[in-house]
Structure formats: C-alpha cells, structure tokens
Design a protein around this motif. Sequence first.
Motif, PDB file in Angstrom:
ATOM      1  N   SER A  91       0.843  -1.189   0.000  1.00 12.89           N
ATOM      2  CA  SER A  91       0.000   0.000   0.000  1.00 12.89           C
ATOM      3  C   SER A  91       0.883   1.244   0.000  1.00 12.89           C
ATOM      4  CB  SER A  91      -0.905   0.002   1.231  1.00 12.89           C
ATOM      5  OG  SER A  91      -0.121   0.092   2.414  1.00 12.89           O
ATOM      6  N   ASP A  92       0.275   2.394  -0.278  1.00 15.13           N
ATOM      7  CA  ASP A  92       1.028   3.645  -0.284  1.00 15.13           C
ATOM      8  C   ASP A  92       1.627   3.943   1.092  1.00 15.13           C
ATOM      9  OD1 ASP A  92       0.410   3.995  -2.948  1.00 15.13           O
ATOM     10  OD2 ASP A  92      -1.334   5.273  -2.547  1.00 15.13           O
ATOM     11  N   LEU A  98       8.486   2.310   4.310  1.00 12.54           N
ATOM     12  CA  LEU A  98       9.688   1.640   3.831  1.00 12.54           C
ATOM     13  C   LEU A  98      10.730   2.648   3.369  1.00 12.54           C
ATOM     14  CD1 LEU A  98      10.988  -1.140   3.118  1.00 12.54           C
ATOM     15  CD2 LEU A  98       9.961  -0.891   0.845  1.00 12.54           C
ATOM     16  N   GLN A  99      10.299   3.671   2.647  1.00 11.82           N
ATOM     17  CA  GLN A  99      11.217   4.698   2.164  1.00 11.82           C
ATOM     18  C   GLN A  99      11.855   5.488   3.307  1.00 11.82           C
ATOM     19  OE1 GLN A  99      12.215   5.292  -0.975  1.00 11.82           O
ATOM     20  NE2 GLN A  99      10.976   3.624  -1.786  1.00 11.82           N
ATOM     21  N   ASN A 100      11.195   5.491   4.460  1.00 14.79           N
ATOM     22  CA  ASN A 100      11.721   6.205   5.616  1.00 14.79           C
ATOM     23  C   ASN A 100      12.493   5.290   6.564  1.00 14.79           C
ATOM     24  OD1 ASN A 100      10.677   9.201   5.751  1.00 14.79           O
ATOM     25  ND2 ASN A 100       8.982   8.000   4.927  1.00 14.79           N
ATOM     26  N   LEU A 133      12.310  -6.948   4.436  1.00 15.83           N
ATOM     27  CA  LEU A 133      12.509  -6.015   3.335  1.00 15.83           C
ATOM     28  C   LEU A 133      12.840  -4.650   3.910  1.00 15.83           C
ATOM     29  CD1 LEU A 133      12.308  -5.198   0.318  1.00 15.83           C
ATOM     30  CD2 LEU A 133       9.849  -4.845   0.695  1.00 15.83           C
ATOM     31  N   GLN A 134      13.945  -4.059   3.437  1.00 21.98           N
ATOM     32  CA  GLN A 134      14.375  -2.777   3.981  1.00 21.98           C
ATOM     33  C   GLN A 134      15.000  -1.927   2.879  1.00 21.98           C
ATOM     34  OE1 GLN A 134      16.826  -3.230   7.440  1.00 21.98           O
ATOM     35  NE2 GLN A 134      16.504  -1.133   8.147  1.00 21.98           N
ATOM     36  N   TYR A 135      14.817  -0.619   2.996  1.00 18.49           N
ATOM     37  CA  TYR A 135      15.392   0.317   2.027  1.00 18.49           C
ATOM     38  C   TYR A 135      16.535   1.080   2.686  1.00 18.49           C
ATOM     39  CZ  TYR A 135      15.843   4.344  -1.081  1.00 18.49           C
ATOM     40  OH  TYR A 135      16.334   5.313  -1.922  1.00 18.49           O
ATOM     41  N   HIS A 136      17.680   1.164   1.966  1.00 16.69           N
ATOM     42  CA  HIS A 136      18.847   1.902   2.441  1.00 16.69           C
ATOM     43  C   HIS A 136      18.994   3.157   1.593  1.00 16.69           C
ATOM     44  CE1 HIS A 136      20.316  -1.273   5.173  1.00 16.69           C
ATOM     45  NE2 HIS A 136      19.789  -2.097   4.276  1.00 16.69           N
ATOM     46  N   PHE A 163      18.879  -5.051  -4.243  1.00 14.26           N
ATOM     47  CA  PHE A 163      18.189  -4.800  -5.509  1.00 14.26           C
ATOM     48  C   PHE A 163      18.062  -3.292  -5.710  1.00 14.26           C
ATOM     49  CE2 PHE A 163      16.815  -8.809  -3.748  1.00 14.26           C
ATOM     50  CZ  PHE A 163      16.967  -9.683  -4.819  1.00 14.26           C
ATOM     51  N   SER A 164      18.087  -2.889  -6.964  1.00 12.96           N
ATOM     52  CA  SER A 164      18.015  -1.461  -7.274  1.00 12.96           C
ATOM     53  C   SER A 164      16.586  -0.937  -7.308  1.00 12.96           C
ATOM     54  CB  SER A 164      18.692  -1.187  -8.624  1.00 12.96           C
ATOM     55  OG  SER A 164      18.060  -1.943  -9.654  1.00 12.96           O
ATOM     56  N   THR A 165      15.596  -1.806  -7.425  1.00 15.33           N
ATOM     57  CA  THR A 165      14.195  -1.375  -7.482  1.00 15.33           C
ATOM     58  C   THR A 165      13.357  -2.182  -6.496  1.00 15.33           C
ATOM     59  OG1 THR A 165      13.589  -2.933  -9.244  1.00 15.33           O
ATOM     60  CG2 THR A 165      14.418  -0.754  -9.912  1.00 15.33           C
ATOM     61  N   LEU A 166      12.231  -1.602  -6.102  1.00 16.75           N
ATOM     62  CA  LEU A 166      11.328  -2.288  -5.180  1.00 16.75           C
ATOM     63  C   LEU A 166      10.702  -3.508  -5.839  1.00 16.75           C
ATOM     64  CD1 LEU A 166       9.756  -2.493  -2.539  1.00 16.75           C
ATOM     65  CD2 LEU A 166       8.122  -0.842  -3.459  1.00 16.75           C
TER      66      LEU A 166
END
Length: 241
Positions: A91-92, A98-100, A133-136, A163-166
């Motif tokens: 979801s949004d 995730l982006q934060n 799943l985590q974003y750096h 990975f470079s994309t979600l």
Amino acid sequence: MDFIMCGWLKMLFTNMTKMTPFSRSHAQQRNAVAVRRAVWQQVISGFRGQFFLIVFCLWANTVHATKVQQAEISIRGTQYVLSADIDYQLSDTAKEALQNGVPLFWTVRIKLLQQRDILWAKTLMDASIRYRLQYHALLNLYRVVIVPPDDKTTEQSGDSHNFSTLSAALDSMANLRNVPLLDVTEVQPEKQYFVRIKAQFERDALPLPLRPIAYTDPQWYLSSDWTVWSLFQAPNTQGKP
C-alpha cells in the motif's frame, strides 16, 4: 435594555405561534412531523448506505494486498515438493514507511495436513520462511534478508540480497521453488492430504509507535489468505480443507 426587549419579543412570538388561533390543527401538526421524520430517515439511511459503501470499497482495495497466485506440487527424487508464486503488493502507506527506513517483515507459512475422519486434521509439516525487506537511502538499494524463523528481532541478519528497485526486491520474495513436503514412501493412498500456504505480514515487527495504527488502518493489512489444495489436485483458495 435592547437585548432584554429582543428576548422578550422573541419569547412572545414563540408563545403566540403555539396558541390555538394561530396554530395549525393537531392532524396537520402530526402530518408535518411525520413528513419531517420520513425525510430525515431517508437522508440518514442514504448517508449510512453511502458511508458503508465507501468503507467497503476502501477495505476491498486494501485488505489482503498479498496473494498466492499459483502453486504446484511435483515429485523430485523421492519427495513431494512445493513450488509457488506469491504476489506482494504494498500500500502507499507501507511504501512511505519503507522509504523512511522502516523494515517490513513477512512470514510464508507452509503446512501439510492429513485429513482424519473423526478428529481434526493431523499436521505432518509446519514450516516457515521469514523475509525482511528494507530500504537503504544512502545506497539507494532495497535489501531482502531471509531471517531465521526463530529470530524476532530486526538486528539479526541472514542470507541477504540487494536490488536497485522495489519490484525486483519483491520478485525475489515471490518465488518459492522445490520446498520439501513429504517422502513418497510415507503417503498412504487411502488418506487425504492437504497443503496450506499463507504469506503473513508481521505487524508486531513494526516499530512500537506504528503498531496501534497498523491494527486499525487497512493500509497495513498486507497478509494473504490461506490457500489450500489437495496434495494430488489443483489449488483453491478456501479457508479450510
């Protein structure tokens, strides 16, 4: 003085309109009250119907955002093995978290059951695969970690991939291949066997301030339904075998 006079005139006018010579008949009053009541009931009923329709649409668009798209059981060597494809849709709200830097956890649960005539089904296998799943932001990379099932913390690392994309990160979590279920020699032909699989989003693994919100906001309902099928038949999406 003017204020007192205005109040007195208003009270006088109200009382005068209630007096019999200036008022309508009792039957007319009852009819007027009934009409007003019917109108308000229609307004409230319409508002209530639209409200529940909006809530239902929002719920339908957000709940069970993850789905088990397809699965098959085959024989590999001397074992029955499971292969499945899972469609993860965030979801949004989940994407923003995730982006934060908020890590998201899913546990893919796989059960093999043997149907019994009298008692409930017997569990022959209960396995799980846990993903983080985590974003750096500094690296601009998404990391998927296969976490040991008994580890409930966010610090422990397992087998990880970047990975470079979600979408690429989610695709890496989507494919289950050749998960062992049962040895061919252990299958009793007269018995019925069922496999269940579910991708369960772990709201309890979210940071503490987010947890109360995650249990009330459908944007955080990211688990799939249980998908159930016979060991020897095509899959279906029922809640119980």
